[in-house]
Design a protein around this motif. Structure first.
Motif, short mmCIF file in Angstrom:
data_model
loop_
_atom_site.label_atom_id
_atom_site.label_comp_id
_atom_site.label_asym_id
_atom_site.label_seq_id
_atom_site.Cartn_x
_atom_site.Cartn_y
_atom_site.Cartn_z
N CYS A 597 0.81 -1.23 0.00
CA CYS A 597 0.00 0.00 0.00
C CYS A 597 0.84 1.27 0.00
O CYS A 597 0.29 2.37 -0.09
CB CYS A 597 -0.91 0.04 1.23
SG CYS A 597 -1.89 -1.43 1.47
N GLY A 598 2.16 1.15 0.15
CA GLY A 598 3.01 2.33 0.28
C GLY A 598 3.01 3.17 -0.98
O GLY A 598 2.70 2.70 -2.07
N ASP A 599 3.38 4.45 -0.81
CA ASP A 599 3.40 5.32 -1.98
C ASP A 599 4.82 5.53 -2.49
O ASP A 599 5.77 4.96 -1.96
CB ASP A 599 2.68 6.64 -1.70
CG ASP A 599 3.34 7.38 -0.56
OD1 ASP A 599 4.53 7.13 -0.30
OD2 ASP A 599 2.66 8.20 0.08
N LYS A 600 4.95 6.41 -3.46
CA LYS A 600 6.24 6.60 -4.14
C LYS A 600 7.36 7.05 -3.21
O LYS A 600 8.51 6.72 -3.42
CB LYS A 600 6.07 7.64 -5.25
CG LYS A 600 5.54 7.05 -6.54
CD LYS A 600 6.09 7.84 -7.74
CE LYS A 600 5.64 7.22 -9.03
NZ LYS A 600 4.24 7.51 -9.36
N VAL A 601 6.99 7.82 -2.19
CA VAL A 601 8.06 8.33 -1.32
C VAL A 601 8.38 7.39 -0.15
O VAL A 601 9.23 7.68 0.67
CB VAL A 601 7.72 9.75 -0.78
CG1 VAL A 601 7.72 10.77 -1.89
CG2 VAL A 601 6.38 9.75 -0.05
N SER A 602 7.69 6.25 -0.12
CA SER A 602 7.99 5.29 0.95
C SER A 602 9.42 4.80 0.81
O SER A 602 9.97 4.75 -0.28
CB SER A 602 7.09 4.07 0.82
OG SER A 602 5.76 4.41 0.95
N GLU A 603 9.97 4.38 1.95
CA GLU A 603 11.29 3.75 1.89
C GLU A 603 11.10 2.30 1.48
O GLU A 603 10.07 1.70 1.72
CB GLU A 603 11.93 3.79 3.28
CG GLU A 603 12.53 5.14 3.57
CD GLU A 603 13.10 5.20 4.97
OE1 GLU A 603 13.40 4.13 5.54
OE2 GLU A 603 13.23 6.33 5.47
N GLY A 604 12.13 1.73 0.87
CA GLY A 604 12.08 0.31 0.54
C GLY A 604 11.29 0.03 -0.73
O GLY A 604 10.86 0.94 -1.44
N VAL A 605 11.09 -1.27 -0.97
CA VAL A 605 10.44 -1.70 -2.20
C VAL A 605 8.93 -1.66 -2.01
O VAL A 605 8.41 -2.22 -1.05
CB VAL A 605 10.87 -3.15 -2.53
CG1 VAL A 605 10.24 -3.62 -3.83
CG2 VAL A 605 12.38 -3.26 -2.60
N THR A 606 8.25 -0.99 -2.93
CA THR A 606 6.79 -0.99 -2.86
C THR A 606 6.22 -1.38 -4.22
O THR A 606 6.88 -1.21 -5.25
CB THR A 606 6.22 0.40 -2.50
OG1 THR A 606 6.51 1.30 -3.58
CG2 THR A 606 6.77 0.94 -1.21
N ALA A 607 4.98 -1.88 -4.19
CA ALA A 607 4.31 -2.26 -5.45
C ALA A 607 4.22 -1.05 -6.37
O ALA A 607 4.40 -1.15 -7.58
CB ALA A 607 2.91 -2.79 -5.15
#
Ligand code: BF8
Ligand code: SF4
Length: 641
Positions: A597-607
């Protein structure tokens, strides 16, 4: 005992409310009431309970107070990711099994051992050519056999990638999956690997487990959705626009009523055929004829191809029996509540199971195999005829309301309608409407109804919010039932559309000789989520863009099924944002939640970073629709439109 919800809080469908009231009066237990009595488990609902081995069950205490690892040392992120993968594996397995059964039926039909015709030879030739099968000087049955064998390779090959991935995937999506190493080789191999990696002492890396989940989404999408739709269209015909009736009022007091429920159309098509052939036998017992009604996705399949009326979606399936006029409910696979048998025992209804691996204690069993489909269908219809005189007149109550709906919008039908505006380039009018902003975006509202949710409200509210904002809405599965019952698939629903969307729908409809297209286009059952995917691929190809950049979204406001989660994952893997209105049971892990559910500015790998689409969990349907509109707008902005 917990207090039961007021009838009005259970469903917004008046027929369902009436039948639930009757059930309660007659002391009949249903899923809606059981949902009220079931207390929610905080561990299970956040995904932190592990039952993967006999050292456990282990559960991780929230807020750091209590055990933070299972006995084997698995932490909360491993446990949540593994549980999520198990859900996706279950979903993908169901759909893959559906696809395999259809492929076997096509093979038997081609070899002349099963009594099915090949109804859409045009689609057969197209699929065969796209699979690079040489069709010169070959009879349709010979070609059908080769197509069926190609399909069955997707359950057996040990190298390369699945034939249906090659056939249907957009090249940019495929490049991303290949780079990540998540492209499936064959459905059975991947499902088996997924079960194996989820066991104690195997995969413990949450990211790797979530990537395994992406593979399950792709298995579902290609071995389940695409393969099933393609082969079902070949066998039973590609749907065309059709008018039909929805809601409990489709049951008829003076007729023998048979509900067909489940998913694979091989049995239900034959039941419809034999109901027509045995009509005179129905008259002999005093009925006017035989009335087939659909439940769940079998309902969608028969509606799309035969215009059969639809009685109920998933959560109210037991209430069809409570009408007191149902002679038989015949079921095949998936979404069949075991509870139907106990309800049937309060009336004269026969529950008939048909497959060796889906039985219900107390139900009749008439085993169905494609090769003796005619015999099984006859026996089922005759059993229902024999029940007609056993009705208890005191227990009969059929809700009045029926709602008219237009359905049958296969991708082929949509393109055919658009070709009436632009023969040379059928997709152009749609693309033009999207780029000019007349259509702000496209949304697929899909998935289930869920007894613990107020039936239809989530599906209908999300649809109305999006329509109001000029989003073109397509629907499948039980969500399509909700929208049809609430007038969103007939001209009345145009009142809910934004002005610009309404003009587009009227323009296309009038070119086809209709007053308008319906506000929501019904594309079929859950396996028919392949149809919106095909439409997206065609639009992306035409524009030379990846699917991830298109202003399209998916929403599953009332999901209950792991199948809906694996379909959602399939769309996320293409970069399409997917909203769910019911907890996907991952909130116990901040790491897994962030990946999905994370967005573009999240840390790490996101969908979102890897695929361009993410999971949006929002229980409030108005807010859910708002979040989808924001995502549509940000994709539009990135495209400069
Ligand atoms: O495959 S929408 S409740 S019936 S899972 Fe089941 Fe959900 Fe209905 Fe169809 Ni899909
Ligand atoms: Fe407990 Fe580990 Fe077994 Fe799960 S796999 S039940 S966490 S010991």
């Amino acid at each position: 005992m917990s207090k039961l919800r007021d009838i009005q809080d259970v469903s917004i469908d008046q027929g369902v409310q009436e039948l639930l009231e009757k059930a309660r009066r007659e002391g009949v237990d249903t899923a809606f009431d059981r949902a009220d009595q079931m207390s929610t488990c905080g561990f299970g609902s956040t995904g932190v309970c592990c039952r993967h081995c006999l050292e456990g069950p282990c559960r991780i205490a929230p807020n750091g107070k209590g055990p933070q690892r299972g006995i084997c040392g698995a932490d909360v992120h491993t446990i949540v990711a593994r549980n999520f993968l198990s859900h996706l594996t279950e979903g993908a397995a169901g759909h893959a099994e559906h696809g395999r059964e259809v492929a076997l039926t096509l093979l038997e039909a081609a070899e002349g051992t099963a009594p099915y015709e090949i109804k859409d030879q045009g689609k057969l030739l197209k699929v065969a050519q796209d699979l690079k099968i040489d069709i010169t000087n070959k009879e349709p049955k010979e070609i059908a056999k080769e197509v069926a064998l190609k399909a069955l390779e997707d359950f057996s090959k040990q190298k390369g990638i699945m034939n249906w991935v090659e056939l249907r995937a957009h090249k940019d999506s495929l490049a991303t999956w290949n780079e990540l190493g998540v492209t499936p080789v064959n459905a059975h191999l991947e499902i088996s690997k997924s079960v194996a990696r989820s066991a104690m002492g195997c995969d413990a890396d949450p990211l790797n487990l979530v990537l395994g989940g992406i593979t399950m989404g792709l298995v579902d999408g290609y071995a389940g959705l695409h393969l099933s739709t393609d082969l079902q269209d070949i066998l039973f015909g590609t749907p065309k626009a059709v008018k039909a009736q929805y809601a409990m009022g489709v049951l008829k007091e003076d007729m023998i009523n048979i509900a067909v429920h489940g998913h694979v159309p091989m049995l239900s098509e034959k039941v419809v055929e034999w109901a027509r052939k045995l009509n005179s036998e129905a008259k002999e017992v005093g009925a006017k004829g035989i009335n087939i009604v659909g439940v769940c996705c079998t309902g969608n399949e028969l509606l799309m191809r035969q215009g059969v009326s639809v009685a109920s979606s998933f959560s109210s399936q037991e209430l069809v029996i409570v009408s007191g006029v149902l002679e038989a409910m015949v079921v095949d696979i998936q979404c069949v509540m075991p509870g139907i048998q106990a309800v049937a025992e309060c009336y004269h209804t026969d529950i008939i199971t048909t497959l060796p691996y889906v039985k219900i204690p107390g139900a009749s069993h008439i085993e169905f195999h494609p090769e003796d489909a005619d015999e099984a269908a006859q026996a089922i219809v005759r059993k229902a005829i024999g029940n007609f005189t056993k009705r208890d007149p005191a227990k009969i109550a059929i809700p009045q309301e029926t709602v008219e709906a237009y359905a049958g919008f296969s991708t082929e039908q949509v393109v055919e309608a658009l070709a009436l505006i632009n023969q040379e380039d059928p997709l152009q009018p749609l693309i033009e409407a999207i780029t000019s902003g007349k259509i702000r975006g496209v949304a697929a509202i899909v998935g289930c109804t869920n007894p613990k949710e107020k039936q239809d409200i989530g599906n209908v509210t999300v649809a109305k919010e999006l329509l109001k904002n000029n989003v073109l809405v397509v629907a499948t599965g039980c969500a399509a039932h909700s929208l049809a019952k609430h007038n969103l698939m007939n001209p009345q629903g145009l009142a809910y559309c934004g002005e610009e969307l309404r003009q587009v729908l009227e323009g296309i409809g009038q070119a086809a000789g209709l007053p308008s297209l319906p506000p929501v286009l019904h594309m079929g059952s859950c396996v028919d989520n392949s149809r919106p995917a095909d439409l997206l691929t065609a639009i992306a190809n035409k524009l030379g863009l990846p699917i991830r950049s298109l202003p399209v979204v998916g929403s599953c406001p009332e999901t209950h099924s792991p199948k809906a989660l694996s379909i959602g994952t399939f769309f996320i893997a293409h970069g399409v944002d997917v909203h769910v209105g019911v907890s996907p049971q991952v909130s116990g892990s901040s790491v897994v939640t962030e990946m999905l559910c994370g967005d573009k500015v999240s840390e790490g790998v996101t969908a979102e970073k890897v695929f361009g689409g993410k999971l949006i969990y929002e229980t409030d349907p108005v807010k859910g629709a708002q979040l989808l509109l924001e995502r549509i707008d940000s994709k539009r902005a990135a495209l400069g439109i």
